[in-house]
Enzyme design. Sequence first.
Site, PDB file in Angstrom:
ATOM      1  N   HIS A  65      18.785  39.934  82.479  1.00  0.00           N
ATOM      2  CA  HIS A  65      18.385  40.339  81.133  1.00  0.00           C
ATOM      3  C   HIS A  65      17.714  41.701  81.180  1.00  0.00           C
ATOM      4  O   HIS A  65      17.032  42.050  82.128  1.00  0.00           O
ATOM      5  CB  HIS A  65      17.431  39.309  80.529  1.00  0.00           C
ATOM      6  CG  HIS A  65      18.026  37.944  80.421  1.00  0.00           C
ATOM      7  ND1 HIS A  65      18.884  37.587  79.422  1.00  0.00           N
ATOM      8  CD2 HIS A  65      17.908  36.856  81.225  1.00  0.00           C
ATOM      9  CE1 HIS A  65      19.257  36.337  79.588  1.00  0.00           C
ATOM     10  NE2 HIS A  65      18.681  35.871  80.680  1.00  0.00           N
ATOM     11  N   GLY A  66      17.925  42.458  80.124  1.00  0.00           N
ATOM     12  CA  GLY A  66      17.346  43.792  80.071  1.00  0.00           C
ATOM     13  C   GLY A  66      18.309  44.820  80.622  1.00  0.00           C
ATOM     14  O   GLY A  66      19.252  44.500  81.336  1.00  0.00           O
ATOM     15  N   GLU A  67      18.074  46.065  80.308  1.00  0.00           N
ATOM     16  CA  GLU A  67      18.977  47.127  80.728  1.00  0.00           C
ATOM     17  C   GLU A  67      18.407  47.957  81.868  1.00  0.00           C
ATOM     18  O   GLU A  67      19.069  48.189  82.871  1.00  0.00           O
ATOM     19  CB  GLU A  67      19.298  48.027  79.530  1.00  0.00           C
ATOM     20  CG  GLU A  67      20.028  47.297  78.402  1.00  0.00           C
ATOM     21  CD  GLU A  67      20.301  48.206  77.224  1.00  0.00           C
ATOM     22  OE1 GLU A  67      19.863  49.383  77.284  1.00  0.00           O
ATOM     23  OE2 GLU A  67      20.915  47.759  76.249  1.00  0.00           O
ATOM     24  N   ASN A  71      15.165  41.076  84.391  1.00  0.00           N
ATOM     25  CA  ASN A  71      14.715  39.864  85.065  1.00  0.00           C
ATOM     26  C   ASN A  71      15.981  39.137  85.494  1.00  0.00           C
ATOM     27  O   ASN A  71      16.769  38.719  84.650  1.00  0.00           O
ATOM     28  CB  ASN A  71      13.891  38.982  84.125  1.00  0.00           C
ATOM     29  CG  ASN A  71      12.682  39.711  83.578  1.00  0.00           C
ATOM     30  OD1 ASN A  71      12.058  40.495  84.274  1.00  0.00           O
ATOM     31  ND2 ASN A  71      12.356  39.454  82.316  1.00  0.00           N
ATOM     32  N   VAL A  73      18.321  36.218  87.506  1.00  0.00           N
ATOM     33  CA  VAL A  73      18.360  34.845  88.006  1.00  0.00           C
ATOM     34  C   VAL A  73      19.432  34.747  89.085  1.00  0.00           C
ATOM     35  O   VAL A  73      20.575  35.151  88.873  1.00  0.00           O
ATOM     36  CB  VAL A  73      18.644  33.839  86.885  1.00  0.00           C
ATOM     37  CG1 VAL A  73      18.694  32.413  87.441  1.00  0.00           C
ATOM     38  CG2 VAL A  73      17.591  33.937  85.787  1.00  0.00           C
ATOM     39  N   ASP A 181      12.605  32.372  72.762  1.00  0.00           N
ATOM     40  CA  ASP A 181      13.995  32.789  72.641  1.00  0.00           C
ATOM     41  C   ASP A 181      14.956  31.648  72.947  1.00  0.00           C
ATOM     42  O   ASP A 181      15.841  31.766  73.808  1.00  0.00           O
ATOM     43  CB  ASP A 181      14.267  33.987  73.554  1.00  0.00           C
ATOM     44  CG  ASP A 181      15.439  34.826  73.053  1.00  0.00           C
ATOM     45  OD1 ASP A 181      15.905  34.582  71.934  1.00  0.00           O
ATOM     46  OD2 ASP A 181      15.893  35.717  73.798  1.00  0.00           O
TER      47      ASP A 181
END
Length: 386
Positions: A65-67, A71, A73, A181
């Site tokens: 997640h994020g650009e 983060n 997994v 979320d």
Amino acid sequence: MGIQFSSLVPCCVYSQVKASVIEVPHTGNEDRSEADNGPAFREFTFEQLKNATSGFSVQNIVSEHGEKAPNVVYKGKLENQMRIAVKRFNRNAWPDSRQFLEEARSVGQLRHQRLANLLGCCCEGEERLLVAEYMPNETLAKHLFHWETQPMKWPMRLRVVLHLAEALEYCTSKGRALYHDLNAYRVLFDEDGNPRLSTFGLMKNSRDGKSYSTNLAFTPPEYLRTGRVTPESVIYSFGTLLLDILSGKHIPPSHALDLIRDRNLQMLTDSCLEGQFSDDDGTELVRWASRCLQYEPRERPNPKSLVAALAPLQKETEVPSHELMGIPHGSTLASLSPLGEACSRKDLTAIHEVLEKLGYKDDEGIANEVLYLNLLYASKIVLEKV
């Protein structure tokens, strides 16, 4: 049978009705499904998790997640061969190590069969990692929006929403009502094909609840006003998941409510579900989605009310989830070779490990060709068994 939903609108568009919502009160007996025999929460060393994920190999990435600083997994395997999921946070996410440990330990006390339980954490230097049970059968988003072999059947969709409501009810009973979320990527499927809620979403990045992150079209109205997540915000997100389940698409709530008001439910319902459910069942699901999506938080139901409403709707309860999902099961895989099992899971990392043990070398052409043919044969056997 079908998707006509006659006379639906008056009973499910609650934004124009000011009647109070009757709630089922919370009680103290929600522990009946608690998984007492799960492994206790523990702290891992960074070296242990590095080894478990093959040095945080890109081949082991499950999601990110994020650009700029995601983060990430990873899937991994401990020395005792237990498969795990490891979330490695952006270094700016948890500057306060004590807060991180307190949050992780609190979430780590939860144990339930509807959760992908949090098994441990790591807090060394600037590193912040969480360790949870590994769920091998993809996410709800994958099975709803990007399915390959078959769309999710109606009885399985009903099972998903009930299990999710039960997970939220349990978390609420344990004082963890906030979930950050909530969406179709947070619902995972275990080796038996049963849906579970990821515990990663129970972790917040700050004590004031300002860690909600989602598309604004799907954000609870009160979050846009205050920037804070409340238990009622989680119910709003549950409502968007009900729409996902019904439509097979990620429809913005405002658009869905417009379709309901205009009685244009053909656009709201997944065409793959034609003939699989009655008008009454469809009406009931839409009615509860509408209640969850009420503008005023106090007019939304609580998790216990959702469980009570969704339990009677269940179909084919005697059929195992893996059969409804059409996915390989442990009993089927038990008779397969390690290579066949890896192929059945489409686990490229495991396939590579098996090939290495068999003597696979990049510069041995004939030997590679033989192994490749064996791999294709194993895949064929798997498909025939499944």
